[in-house]
Design an enzyme around this catalytic site. Structure first.
Site, PDB file in Angstrom:
ATOM      1  N   ARG A   1       0.552  15.181  -3.751  1.00  0.00           N
ATOM      2  CA  ARG A   1      -0.873  14.785  -3.642  1.00  0.00           C
ATOM      3  C   ARG A   1      -1.877  16.178  -4.041  1.00  0.00           C
ATOM      4  O   ARG A   1      -1.285  17.640  -2.997  1.00  0.00           O
ATOM      5  CB  ARG A   1      -1.541  14.082  -2.516  1.00  0.00           C
ATOM      6  CG  ARG A   1      -2.514  13.968  -1.918  1.00  0.00           C
ATOM      7  CD  ARG A   1      -2.714  12.491  -1.486  1.00  0.00           C
ATOM      8  NE  ARG A   1      -4.364  12.165  -1.394  1.00  0.00           N
ATOM      9  CZ  ARG A   1      -4.783  11.595  -0.229  1.00  0.00           C
ATOM     10  NH1 ARG A   1      -4.968  10.775   0.670  1.00  0.00           N
ATOM     11  NH2 ARG A   1      -6.426  10.940  -0.181  1.00  0.00           N
TER      12      ARG A   1
ATOM     13  N   ASP B   1       1.259  -1.315   0.492  1.00  0.00           N
ATOM     14  CA  ASP B   1       0.574  -0.136   0.370  1.00  0.00           C
ATOM     15  C   ASP B   1       0.686   1.369  -0.369  1.00  0.00           C
ATOM     16  O   ASP B   1       2.534   0.865   0.736  1.00  0.00           O
ATOM     17  CB  ASP B   1      -0.504  -0.134   1.394  1.00  0.00           C
ATOM     18  CG  ASP B   1      -1.713   1.270   1.344  1.00  0.00           C
ATOM     19  OD1 ASP B   1      -2.677   1.516   0.539  1.00  0.00           O
ATOM     20  OD2 ASP B   1      -2.021   1.762   2.561  1.00  0.00           O
TER      21      ASP B   1
ATOM     22  N   ASP C   1      -1.432  -0.949   5.716  1.00  0.00           N
ATOM     23  CA  ASP C   1      -1.445  -0.538   7.439  1.00  0.00           C
ATOM     24  C   ASP C   1      -3.138  -0.127   8.045  1.00  0.00           C
ATOM     25  O   ASP C   1      -2.778  -0.007   9.069  1.00  0.00           O
ATOM     26  CB  ASP C   1      -1.116   1.605   7.272  1.00  0.00           C
ATOM     27  CG  ASP C   1      -1.731   2.058   6.492  1.00  0.00           C
ATOM     28  OD1 ASP C   1      -2.863   1.864   5.917  1.00  0.00           O
ATOM     29  OD2 ASP C   1      -2.439   2.880   6.259  1.00  0.00           O
TER      30      ASP C   1
END
Length: 1240
Positions: free
Chosen positions: A673, A492, A872
């Site tokens: 982002r 991830d 996570d």
């Protein structure tokens, strides 16, 4: 006939099964009873181990409708069999959602029977014309009921079975159920309880003891007791008792932990609506789908899955998702397009409260209650499914365990030969029948070692302990071995490869058709009244919990960057006002513009914004929005934030800057982002009540583009180093994230997953539209000119990275695919022929939904990758469970679904786990080989001694079995893992060239030397048939002493003789030699000299054996039933032992480890095998090549295709000139060729 009548239940689901119907057969049951008596119960044990035999042996085949017993078989690769009994339930209807209006309420069974269902004994209470009899069975906590329509068994999940629209839930299911209807539905759904029954110790003990290995141990102990061999029998009983006790303690503890985990919400009191306005208190166990419950203002732990129909809830879902951030749940839409969609728990999860999650707060209107409709109960809930997966896990599919059973079958075959040999030999020598039976059965216990399970488990237990020391906890120890075979790991991104938190790098506002320069401070005074900052301050799902702001980390960073304050209404304020008092955000007083401060009428007012309605963030829609009213304004505003590419589509095109795409790409390429913001002023005629009923589609359209928020997500310090280590170890790495595609590609480049010179090809797939078929457009993110000479690039790579598998094809280094979640779904559905080709080279998977992550893991497993998944916990639960090895970096309760949990919140745990897995796997091989050799060496000794009607003595057996075997087997497992990952993996199979060669050569060596000693001792000039008066120690080399009369009674077992003594000495040394040879260190374990308990054991045993061989001690000789032999023969035996050890070492180290491993067995490790000798080869390389070719031919490995599918696919792609597709080409679903299109 059975095949023709096979029915499938749970079709297309993970627990899909085939089902056959049977009825009890009296004559078969009588035969089985007789057989059980005659076999002393062994037949019953066999039928217990093999359920399909048990059913077929006692029942006859019949249709499912008439069946009383069912035989189930899973359709997966494990093909597990289960036997279940069919029961009959009497109820006024056949389906839980049938209407009872026309039925008499008195037909319902009484309260006590309604829960446990009414069985055959209640048939007489209701006449056949008034009630229906429904056949059902329960398997793995799921109830299956017979359906006359389907002519098969079906599962009733809950309200979803009705396939009702959201609007119908509001209109038809919002008033609640009558008591009669609730009791009727409970017959089908049972109690709303995730009941984890902790089995009694006795039940667990019986189940554990009936394991085939323990039954075999029991058989061995009984047999040894007949032979008066009590000592080793006691040792085995002691070891087995400890093993069983430990196992029972662990299993019981896991059951108790699981029960405690679900106990918090298993029985609570809830307020239930009973139609009209009636509200009654009831136990949560009485809830059924369709009940309407009231969520209290101070929250609760949800006892079921329920959909909100009134009000808003803030929920902590960490139990299910691993995400500790509270999420906001809103009521199910009752009008608009969304309301017409069928309710689906997955699609409408932002409106669904899940079982086991904690409701922290509720928001409600004055005089109105927060209500939810129960949709699923018990084990059908999301949490129930999670608990079921833990209670009934799939067996661990690993080649090692399957091969171990095959190997044991081979040993059983060898034992069978010895069994027949012993019987024939004993009959020829007219041995008593009792002795024949005992000795022939004894040969079986010698060949199949009873201590094998305990010895095999030791390595895993030690590895688990070492993992615990470095902060990795394991709930499935058997998977440690599988970690040693991992060759691909999915990661991830957020929180795993990168830091959890996001930092605000800056903002870039849109002004007209262009962007203004980037700004770092969003809290400056000049922006306070801007729509951009208003959107940042209001478009979020933050809430105050115990005085602290809580919510999504991105929202927290965004809101704190504005410096504004969030104020929520108290319960008292909410009760006094109608409509609801909104959540208000406002800037601190010290930054309110001066113009406002000087005007008493407008002071503070224009800057205060009330959040009237919130549309929560949806991962499917990739956006969230709010409707707000600025204090003093007559109209309302809508603010939107989300993925830039999504937001831009929802905005008026004239408000989106022309440089939008270039600007966005600039930021995402650098790994930022990016979030886009938009605004829309709503019509002033819209009232508060109208806004509450509007669908988000009507609001989220025709908006004005405001600009971009640029967030920085830093890569963790350890990430790049770990990925480099995995790449050098020839372990593929993938990124599977829910983030933006270009951001993901940038992070992949920054952390080294994609290197600077490598191309990334984005596979952009779109579903079919009207007459257009589905298509994939191939975008190259790098200029094609950057790689001109593939040969040069390849050469540089090989020089750069020593140890990397040089046979891996050039293709792997040239390009990577990047696939979005949307494209992945289209490719899976419309381009199945491309899936394997894509995943072989795909490195970045962006915008992936949780179920798509799981689907990807399954695809990778289908082409024979051994897959690890590291996440996570947030949205990764499914993939963590599905992977061969799931590693959770979250210690929240969601990690209960993951086999491994790391307390270190970075990916450094992955290479540690793989190293320990490799060490544990090699240890398992070492121990298995050693135990197999121990069996065969002892088998050879006993077989040779049986030929002279002798045997090993009880204390000789005891010394070998306890002092040598147990000590060695348990200490040889202590080698820690090697400090670095090498580029090749350990073998995964016992039935492989190197291992078989190793075992067979050592067996032959041991056999040759034992036979040599057995024959040589009989050729000695001092040899005679031993008697108590024999004194060979004092016999000269040139003469034999005259025979003497036997005055003492002779040993009836004939243990003490020269053959026995000679074989005992030689075989004892053989056990230690093979232990040292098999206990290998590099490249997977630390060298054996660092394992001091093992080295001390070996040195101590060697010293002791050499001492009693060369300098006999009478007391020890008497204890071990050793007879005195001449010193010359002792020296000869010592020389034979040394030559034996040298021969064993040479065969294992020189022949196997150096020559055969280098030239033959590593031939299939790479994808690309050399087909001819290069003219540039050195003489050494040429010799290696021809030697390899000859030995490959000798071992039948010449031109053998790779055994794993991904290697076959890679070889096919080498010959495919059209792969990868050219830049800016389009592949259509109905075409096999790519078609050129205009550059995009």
């Amino acid at each position: 006939m059975e095949t023709r009548e096979t029915k499938i239940i749970n079709q297309g689901l993970e627990d899909e099964m085939e089902v056959w119907g049977y009825q009890p057969c009296l004559w078969k049951m009588v035969l089985v009873g007789v057989g059980a008596v005659c076999s002393g119960g062994l037949l019953l044990l066999l039928l217990y181990w093999l359920p399909e035999w048990g059913v077929k042996g006692t029942c006859t085949y019949t249709s499912l409708r008439d069946a009383r017993t069912l035989l189930l078989r899973t359709t997966d690769e494990f093909k597990q069999w289960f036997r279940v009994s069919v029961h009959v339930m009497v109820a006024p209807g056949r389906k839980p959602f049938d209407s009872l209006d026309l039925l008499s309420t008195s037909l319902l069974p009484n309260r006590d029977n309604s829960i446990n269902s009414v069985h055959e004994e209640h048939h007489g209470k209701c006449s056949q014309t008034q009630t229906a009899q429904t056949h059902y069975f329960t398997h793995h906590s799921t109830k299956y009921c017979w359906s006359d329509v389907m002519q098969n068994f079906e599962v009733f999940q809950g309200l979803e079975d009705l396939k009702v629209s959201c609007a119908h839930i509001h209109s038809d299911h919002s008033s609640g159920l009558s008591k009669t209807l609730q009791e009727y539905r409970m017959l089908f759904f049972g109690e709303n309880e995730i009941a984890v029954r902790v089995p009694s110790v006795f039940k667990l003990l019986i189940k554990e003891v009936l394991n085939p290995f323990y039954i075999f141990q029991l058989f061995s102990v009984v047999l040894w007791s007949f032979e008066d061999y009590y000592y080793y029998a006691t040792a085995i009983v002691f070891m087995s008792s400890i093993s069983i006790a430990t196992s029972l303690y662990t299993i019981k503890k896991q059951y108790v932990m699981l029960r405690d985990m679900v106990a918090a919400h298993s029985v609570v009191r809830v307020s239930v609506c009973r139609g009209n306005q009636d509200i009654e208190q009831a136990l949560s166990t009485e809830l059924v789908p369709g009940d309407v419950i009231i969520i209290p203002a101070n929250g609760m732990i949800m006892p079921c899955d329920a959909v909100l129909i009134h009000g808003t809830c803030i929920v902590n879902e960490s139990m299910l998702t691993g995400e500790s951030v509270p999420v906001t749940k809103t009521s199910l839409p009752s009008v608009g397009e969304e309301a017409s969609d069928s309710y689906n728990i997955e699609e409408h999860k932002r409106h669904t409260l899940f079982c086991g999650t904690r409701v922290i707060q509720t928001r409600f209107y004055a005089g109105e209650l927060v209500k939810a409709v129960v949709v699923r109960t018990g084990f059908s809930t999301e949490k129930g499914q999670l608990v079921r997966s833990i209670l009934y896990p799939k067996p661990t599919d690993f080649k090692l365990y399957r091969d171990a059973y095959l190997f044991l079958l081979c040993l059983v075959g060898v034992a069978g030969i010895g069994f027949i040999y012993t019987i024939v030999l004993s009959i020829m020598h007219k041995v008593p029948a009792k002795t024949i039976i005992i000795e022939s059965l004894d040969i079986i216990t010698i060949t199949v070692p009873p201590a094998l399970p305990a010895a095999m488990t030791a390595g895993i237990v030690y590895a688990q302990r070492r993992l615990k020391h470095i902060g990795i906890f394991c709930i499935s120890p058997q998977r440690i071995n599988i970690c040693g075979q991992l060759n691909l790991v999915c990661f991830d991104k957020t929180g795993t490869l990168t830091e959890d938190g996001l930092d605000l790098w800056g903002i870039q506002r849109a002004e007209g058709d262009s962007f203004s320069p980037p700004e770092s401070d969003a809290a400056k005074e000049s922006l306070v009244n801007s729509a951009f900052v208003a959107c940042m301050a209001s478009c979020h799902s933050l809430t105050n919990i115990e005085g602290e702001l809580s919510g999504d980390p991105l929202d927290l960073k965004m809101f704190s960057a504005t410096g504004w304050i969030l104020e929520e209404p108290t319960e008292e304020e909410t009760a006094l006002h109608n409509p609801i008092m909104p959540t208000v955000v406002r800037p601190p007083k010290h930054i309110v513009p001066e113009a406002n401060q000087n005007n008493p009428l407008t002071q503070n007012m224009p800057c205060e914004i009330g959040i009237v309605r919130q549309f929560p963030f949806s991962s499917a829609l990739q956006r969230m929005s709010v409707v707000v009213r600025r204090l003093g304004e007559k109209h309302m505003d809508a603010y939107l934030k989300g993925a830039p590419e999504v937001v831009a589509v929802l905005c008026k095109q004239q408000t989106v800057p022309e440089s939008f795409t270039e600007t966005l790409e600039t930021y995402t390429r650098q790994g930022f982002r990016v979030i886009a913001l938009a605004h829309r002023q709503l019509e002033s005629k819209l009232s508060w009540h109208k806004v509450q009923s509007l669908s988000r589609d009507l609001i989220e359209t025709n908006m004005d583009f405001l600009g971009l928020i640029i967030m920085q997500n830093k890569i963790k310090v350890e990430t790049a180093g770990v990925l480099r280590e995995l790449r050098k170890a020839n372990i593929r790495t993938l990124m599977v994230t829910g983030d933006n595609m270009l951001t993901a590609i940038s992070v992949a480049r920054d952390c080294g997953m994609v290197r600077t010179h490598e191309k990334v090809i984005i596979a952009d797939a779109v579903p079919p539209k009207e007459s257009q078929p589905a298509s994939i457009t191939w975008h190259y993110t790098e200029n094609n000119q950057t790689i001109k000479d593939h040969q040069t690039i390849e050469m540089n790579l090989e020089e750069e990275e020593e140890g990397y598998d040089k046979r891996v094809t050039q293709l792997e280094h040239k390009y990577h695919f990047a696939v979005s979640g949307r494209a992945f779904a289209v490719i899976m559905e419309h381009f199945p022929q491309l899936v394997q080709k894509l995943v072989l080279r795909a490195t970045v998977f962006a915008r992936m939904a949780p179920d798509q992550k799981t689907q990807l893991v399954e695809v990778l497993q289908s082409i024979d990758y051994t897959v690890g998944m590291c996440g996570d916990g947030a949205n990764d639960c499914g993939a963590l469970k599905r992977a061969h090895s799931g590693i959770s970096l979250s210690e929240l309760e969601a990690s209960v679904a993951s086999p491994f949990t790391s307390t270190t919140a970075n990916i450094s745990c992955v290479p540690n786990l793989i190293r320990e897995g490799r060490a544990a796997l090699i240890t398992s091989f070492c121990v298995f080989k050693f135990m197999a050799l121990y069996s065969i060496i002892q088998y050879v000794s006993v077989t040779l001694l049986y030929s002279i009607l002798s045997n090993l003595g009880d204390f000789q057996f005891l010394f070998i079995d306890v002092a040598i075997i147990l000590i060695i087997a348990f200490t040889m497992s202590l080698n820690p893992a090697w400090k670095e990952l090498v580029c090749h993996r350990p073998p995964s199979s016992l039935i492989s060239g190197p291992l078989l060669f190793s075992v067979l050569t050592q067996i032959l060596t041991s056999l040759v030397f034992q036979v040599l000693v057995f024959l040589l001792v009989r050729q000695q000039n001092w040899y005679e048939t031993w008697t108590p008066q024999s004194d060979a120690c004092n016999v000269s080399s040139f003469g034999v002493s005259p025979g003497v009369n036997v005055t003492n009674p002779h040993d009836h077992k004939n243990i003490r003789n020269y053959e026995n003594t000679s074989l005992f000495y030689v075989s004892s040394f053989q056990y230690i030699s093979v232990a040292i040879i098999f206990s290998k260190g590099k490249p997977f374990r630390q060298p054996s000299y660092k394992n001091w308990p093992f080295m001390l054991s070996c040195i101590g045993l060697y010293t002791f054996l050499l001492l009693i061989l060369l300098y006999p001690i009478p007391a020890i000789d008497k204890f071990l039933d050793i007879v005195c032999v001449p010193h010359d023969w002792r020296v000869t035996l010592a020389i034979i032992v040394v030559v034996n050890a040298a021969m064993s070492f040479m065969l294992e180290i020189l022949i196997l480890d150096i020559i055969l491993w280098r030239l033959v067995f590593r031939e299939n490790q790479g994808v690309n095998r050399p087909s001819q000798t290069s003219s540039a080869d050195t003489p050494q390389e040429a010799n290696d090549h021809w030697g390899s070719s000859f030995l490959s031919w000798l071992f039948c490995r010449r031109n053998k295709p790779p055994r794993v599918r991904y290697m076959n696919v890679a070889l096919e792609l080498q010959d495919d000139t059209d792969w990868p597709p050219k830049p800016s080409t389009v592949t259509y679903a109905n075409d096999t060729q790519s078609q050129n299109s205009d550059p995009l």
